[in-house]
Enzyme design. Structure first.
Site, mmCIF file in Angstrom:
data_model
loop_
_atom_site.group_PDB
_atom_site.id
_atom_site.type_symbol
_atom_site.label_atom_id
_atom_site.label_comp_id
_atom_site.label_asym_id
_atom_site.label_seq_id
_atom_site.Cartn_x
_atom_site.Cartn_y
_atom_site.Cartn_z
ATOM 1 N N SER A 158 0.839 -1.191 0.000
ATOM 2 C CA SER A 158 0.000 0.000 0.000
ATOM 3 C C SER A 158 0.885 1.256 0.000
ATOM 4 O O SER A 158 1.685 1.443 -0.909
ATOM 5 C CB SER A 158 -0.963 -0.039 1.190
ATOM 6 O OG SER A 158 -1.961 0.943 1.069
ATOM 7 N N ASP A 163 -9.867 -4.095 -5.550
ATOM 8 C CA ASP A 163 -9.161 -2.980 -4.925
ATOM 9 C C ASP A 163 -9.325 -1.742 -5.800
ATOM 10 O O ASP A 163 -9.053 -1.796 -7.002
ATOM 11 C CB ASP A 163 -7.677 -3.340 -4.793
ATOM 12 C CG ASP A 163 -6.832 -2.256 -4.146
ATOM 13 O OD1 ASP A 163 -7.372 -1.212 -3.743
ATOM 14 O OD2 ASP A 163 -5.603 -2.470 -4.049
ATOM 15 N N HIS A 209 -7.890 -4.844 -1.140
ATOM 16 C CA HIS A 209 -6.738 -4.062 -0.698
ATOM 17 C C HIS A 209 -6.364 -4.483 0.723
ATOM 18 O O HIS A 209 -7.227 -4.618 1.586
ATOM 19 C CB HIS A 209 -7.072 -2.570 -0.726
ATOM 20 C CG HIS A 209 -5.878 -1.709 -0.484
ATOM 21 N ND1 HIS A 209 -4.997 -1.365 -1.479
ATOM 22 C CD2 HIS A 209 -5.407 -1.122 0.650
ATOM 23 C CE1 HIS A 209 -4.039 -0.598 -0.980
ATOM 24 N NE2 HIS A 209 -4.262 -0.450 0.313
#
Length: 304
Positions: free
Chosen positions: A149, A247, A277
């Site tokens: 991320s 995501d 995600h």
């Protein structure tokens, strides 16, 4: 493919977020409260806390050996969450599956420390690892950067910074569902609309979650903030880019992979179907998703 049923079940049971603005301190405390005790964590040969200059790091040694390749890992958390503790399980799994010595970086967080503090810490940790290779037992071959991320943002940015400085020791970059474009215009990528709601991270939450970082001076037009905006990607290290089908950030990661390939950089894009995600940090207990560590190991060993 729909969201994996085990992920869907967990998401359905989550309580609604509290009303009002995000509270970094409360959210961090909530994350830390979920960290299991050390006795319940994946055992390794050794896990030691250290300082990379002024940056706290945690060094994971998978087995006893004469020397190791190095993997420098940057945790995720939208630039204001996450820590050495909350992502300890990810670092342990990376060390075990890759056989590399992993250095996890406890970089400074927004909003207390504004851009580019966190990025500078990540960059400094890589330089420290290379300079202290003898102490770390580095074999002088693999020196990879990896992040999930927002940690993937830092990994891509650090790889670019190293290239521009003529520091050619970084051999790989591993970007796990990376945030590569902090311009959150919903028309920029189809996945921002396709996966807008119901999958954990929601498109509407991107701006408020990243506001702590952006309001501190991180300009989305800056390639060190949004690595996909870098004009010339030639000469960057080979990349493994892992994306999640469900995501909002899926398409920017995959586009970055295409751009790397067009620039002559070896880039592998691997989409995990039914994943959302954060699946590496949150759902790697599902066998189909634990495979990401094995895929990472194969990528690193294939380009040492």
């Amino acid at each position: 493919m729909p969201l994996h049923p085990d992920i869907a079940q967990v998401l359905a049971a989550l309580p609604a977020p509290p009303p009002g603005p995000l509270n970094p301190e409360a959210m961090r405390a909530g994350e830390e409260s979920q960290v299991p005790p050390v006795a319940e964590r994946l055992p390794l040969h050794s896990v030691e806390d250290a300082m990379a200059g002024e940056v706290p790091v945690r060094v994971y040694t998978p087995v006893e050996a004469a020397a190791y390749g190095l993997l420098i890992y940057f945790h995720g958390g939208a630039f204001f969450l996450g820590s050495l503790e909350t992502h300890d399980h990810v670092a342990r799994a990376l060390a075990k599956e890759t056989g590399l010595k992993v250095v996890s970086v406890g970089y400074r967080l927004a909003p207390e420390d504004a851009f580019p503090a966190g990025l500078e810490d990540c960059h400094a940790a890589v330089r420290w690892a290379a300079a202290n290779g003898e102490t770390l037992g580095w074999d002088g071959t693999t020196l990879a950067v990896a992040g999930d991320s927002s940690g993937g943002t830092f990994a891509a940015a650090v790889a670019a910074m190293a290239h521009d400085e003529g520091f050619g020791r970084i051999t790989h970059q591993v970007l796990l569902y990376p945030s590569l474009d902090l311009d959150f215009d919903v028309d920029r990528y189809a996945s921002l609309r396709e996966n807008a709601a119901g999958y954990g991270l929601e498109t509407a939450g991107l701006k408020p979650f990243n506001a702590f970082y952006l309001d501190g001076g991180a300009d989305p037009a800056d390639p060190l903030v949004s690595p996909i905006k870098r004009a010339d990607l030639t000469g960057l290290p080979p990349a493994l880019i892992v994306t999640a089908e469900c995501d909002p950030l899926r398409d920017e990661g995959e586009q970055y992979g295409r751009r790397l390939t067009e620039a002559g950089v070896e880039a592998t894009v691997s989409r995990y179907e039914g994943a959302n995600h954060g699946f590496v940090a949150n759902f790697s207990w599902i066998p189909a998703y634990h495979r990401v560590f094995e895929e990472t190991a194969a990528f690193l060993k294939g380009r040492s």
